[in-house]
Structure formats: C-alpha cells, structure tokens
Enzyme design. Structure first.
Site, PDB file in Angstrom:
ATOM      1  N   GLY A 124      64.357  31.213  41.278  1.00 51.10           N
ATOM      2  CA  GLY A 124      63.721  31.307  42.353  1.00 51.10           C
ATOM      3  C   GLY A 124      64.072  31.985  43.525  1.00 51.10           C
ATOM      4  CG  LEU A 125      66.761  36.347  44.689  1.00 53.20           C
ATOM      5  CD1 LEU A 125      67.659  35.611  45.691  1.00 53.20           C
ATOM      6  CD2 LEU A 125      67.339  37.186  43.899  1.00 53.20           C
ATOM      7  CB  SER A 132      65.072  45.517  47.674  1.00 52.04           C
ATOM      8  OG  SER A 132      64.439  45.970  46.484  1.00 52.04           O
ATOM      9  CB  ILE A 157      59.403  32.525  39.917  1.00 55.34           C
ATOM     10  CG1 ILE A 157      59.455  32.716  41.470  1.00 55.34           C
ATOM     11  CG2 ILE A 157      60.469  31.795  39.315  1.00 55.34           C
ATOM     12  CD1 ILE A 157      60.611  33.735  41.828  1.00 55.34           C
ATOM     13  NE  ARG A 271      46.400  61.750  13.753  1.00 54.08           N
ATOM     14  CZ  ARG A 271      45.004  61.324  13.568  1.00 54.08           C
ATOM     15  NH1 ARG A 271      44.394  60.704  12.686  1.00 54.08           N
ATOM     16  NH2 ARG A 271      44.153  61.858  14.458  1.00 54.08           N
ATOM     17  CD  GLN A 339      50.937  63.325  25.419  1.00 58.93           C
ATOM     18  OE1 GLN A 339      50.641  62.675  26.484  1.00 58.93           O
ATOM     19  NE2 GLN A 339      50.069  64.685  25.255  1.00 58.93           N
ATOM     20  CD  GLU A 366      67.130  40.100  35.858  1.00 58.48           C
ATOM     21  OE1 GLU A 366      68.491  40.180  35.783  1.00 58.48           O
ATOM     22  OE2 GLU A 366      66.673  39.366  34.953  1.00 58.48           O
ATOM     23  CB  SER A 369      65.845  53.032  39.781  1.00 65.56           C
ATOM     24  OG  SER A 369      65.007  52.452  38.432  1.00 65.56           O
ATOM     25  CD  GLU A 370      63.622  53.142  43.779  1.00 66.35           C
ATOM     26  OE1 GLU A 370      62.815  54.221  43.572  1.00 66.35           O
ATOM     27  OE2 GLU A 370      63.609  52.247  43.500  1.00 66.35           O
TER      28      GLU A 370
END
Length: 382
Positions: A124-125, A132, A157, A271, A339, A366, A369-370
């Site tokens: 639980g964060l 962030s 959570i 295919r 695609q 978790e 990306s930033e």
C-alpha cells in the site's frame, strides 16, 4: 558479463514454460474476459513453490534468487500478464518487505503462508493524490499506547482484495522531522481489521484477471508491533523494494514482448494472402525481426540487473534501464503484433489483443518511464 543459465535455472525455466502453455494458456482467456481472479491457477503456482522462490527454506521458501524469479515471470508473461503480475506483486511487493525488514516474529508469522501461495500480501504505497511523488504520503498513523491508529486512502493496490489476501503493508506519516518533513513508516495491516475497507475491483483496460483495488483506513487500530522495520524509515525501505521490483517488472515486460513475437510468428506462417503466407512478405518479416531484436535486448537488460542484484553489486541504475527499456519494448511489440494480425488482432479471442491491452501499464506501474529516466540521470551524476 555472461547471462548463460545454470542447469538448475534452465530446468526451472522449462518447467514453468510447460506450465504456462499447458495450464495457463487454455484457461486464462476465460478468466480475463470475466474479470475473474484465477484462484485455481494461483493454487497450482503455490504448489509448484513459485511464490517462495527467492526466500529462505526456513520460512517455507525455495532458497532461490531474483534471477529465478525473473525467469518464471518472463515465461508466465509470454502467455498472460495477469497471472505474472499476481506472482510478481505477491513476491516482490507482498512478501519481500517482510523478508527484508521484518522481525523474526513477523517473518515466522507471515512468510510461510505467503511463500506457499496460500496467502497473498499487498503493497500500500500509491494514493489518489500521491503517485510518483511517494514522499507526499497523506495517510497517517498515530501512536496510541500499544497501537497505531491509521487513517487514509490507498489506490491501485494489487492482490489487496482476494479471498486469500492476508495483509497489506502500508506507508503512513508517523511524525515530523525538525525541518517539518514527514517521517514515513511501514505498518502491517491484516485483512479484516475493523475500519480497513477494501473497495470493489477496478474496471481496468488490461490485467483483467488480476486483483486491483482502492483501500481506505478509518481509525484502523493495529498493534504497535506491526511496525515494519524502523519508524521513519518506511520511505527508504520501499525505495529499495521498488528497485528490486523493477527488475521483476522488466522480466515480465520481456515475457510479454516475447509472447507477441511467438504469436506473430505463428500467425505469419499460418495466415495466407495472395496465395502465400504473409510471413513471406518482407514487410512482415522485417517487423518480426525488429520485434525479436527488441525482446532479445530487453532480456539482456533485465538479466544483467538481476545478476547485479544477486551478486550484491549496485543495481539501481541497471534496474531502471531494464524497466524503462523492456516496458517500451513490450508496448512496441504489442502494437506491431496487433498490426500483423490485422482485424483478428482486435478480437479478444486472440492472445495479442490481450497483450496489447496489458502492455501499457508496464510504462506506468512501479515507476513511470519518466521516473526511470530521472533515476538513470541521477545515477549518472546529472
């Protein structure tokens, strides 16, 4: 650095590969469509010892390491990410904090059930106004005699509301430093504690067969002995837990990326259009080559980070690199796999449709990306 597997690691990988294809693959689509937690599959994973892989045998674990855990997560995620994230969160976020920071009494009370898969733990964060910026925690815990009184809300959570969830470890402000900044501590809250409310499952874009909930705490009282680690060190503890978890998420993301390759190669062979398999067309063949290259490099990245973790070497930067790269790879491969499948890739009966919807959260959970880029830059001294 060599990333060849030991015979023991390879045997484990093959065993889980067979389990994923023979047990998980035929069933998980129905669970995913119904937004239903796959208790049957989780029980089998528990019997295999997967939830206890990186924990000591004295607490019911298998005595393995994080590389073993990563191998298992990659193989599971090649088939389905809901099952993989249930294991990842159960180990890295549910049990690992107790293993690292728990007292001997706490370890013996909780780890055996968590290692066996008979019970799950949550982490639980995150809060509605605190993602962030985990240091901005607003949940509070006030000491009242021999108890902590907890008030606040947590969101997103994993494994927090299943029938076998035994506990959630929450971060809470337990005081203030001299400069006014918060002292954040970690406290174990058992399921069913009065005032601890678990909301209904979220309606999610992906990971539909995993459990994700909002939690609220209204004057929740737990024993003072439920403090995990040192008071005021909860934030630092969870930063370490997240570093390790990013290695695991990177392995999971690599598995999804490789699963997209597996499904796309199979489809490209079967295919036919204009009288020949679509894989005979250079446009498709090149897509497949690029997808395989991305999955291959993601695997190198997470295994390198895992090797550093296991050896005791610094791994924060490498974990962030692995998580950043592999999550990007997963999204890219899922898009290309869809695609290649054309309109069939938009149908949920095809695994790539599930993979496409499951992939995006890997760039968010978790650590976005930033945030990974921030960590990498800081570790570079910038």
């Amino acid at each position: 650095m060599s990333h060849s597997l030991t015979p023991e690691h390879e045997e484990l990988r093959r065993t889980v590969e067979e389990f994923a294809h023979d047990v998980v693959a035929p069933k998980i689509g129905d669970y995913w469509e119904r937004h239903e937690f796959p208790y049957e599959i989780v029980r089998e994973m528990g019997r295999m010892g997967l939830f206890g892989l990186p924990f000591p045998e004295e607490y019911g674990g298998m005595g393995g390491d994080y590389l073993a855990l990563g191998l298992v997560l990659e193989e599971l995620a090649r088939v389905d990410s809901s099952v993989a994230i249930t294991l990842e969160a159960g180990v890295s976020l549910g049990a690992m904090p107790i293993h690292h920071y728990g007292t001997e009494e706490q370890k013996r009370a909780w780890l055996p059930a968590l290692c066996s898969g008979e019970a799950l733990g949550g982490f639980g964060l995150t809060e509605p106004d605190c993602g962030s910026d985990a240091g901005g925690t607003r949940t509070t815990a006030v000491r009242d005699g021999d108890e902590w009184v907890i008030n606040g809300t947590k969101c997103f959570i994993t494994n927090s509301g299943t029938d076998i969830t035994a506990l959630v470890t929450v971060t809470a402000v337990t005081g203030r430093k001299d400069d006014g900044s918060p002292l954040i501590s970690s406290i174990i809250v058992p399921s069913g504690t009065p005032g601890f409310t678990v909301a209904a499952p979220y309606s999610k874009v992906g990971w539909n067969a995993s459990d994700t909930r909002e939690l609220s705490f209204s004057d929740v009282r737990v024993p003072a002995s439920n403090l995990l680690g040192e008071e005021g060190r909860g934030y630092a503890q969870f930063l370490r837990i997240l570093d390790e978890g990013r290695v695991a998420i990177a392995a999971l993301a690599t598995g999804l990326a490789q699963g997209c390759v597996d499904e796309s190669v199979r489809y490209a062979r079967e295919r036919h259009q204009f009288g020949r398999p679509i894989g005979a067309n250079q446009a498709i063949a090149f897509k497949l080559a690029d997808m395989e290259t991305r999955a291959y490099t993601a695997r190198l990245a997470w295994r390198d980070a895992a090797s550093r973790l296991v050896s005791g070497a610094p791994f924060k930067k490498e974990a962030a690199i692995a998580k950043l790269h592999s999550s990007t790879v997963a999204v890219d491969n899922a898009r290309e796999a869809t695609q290649i499948h054309g309109a069939y890739g938009f149908m949920n009966e095809y695994p790539v449709a599930r993979m496409w919807r499951d992939s995006k959260i890997l760039e968010i959970g978790e650590g976005t990306s930033e945030v990974q880029r921030m960590i990498i830059a800081r570790e570079m001294g910038v």
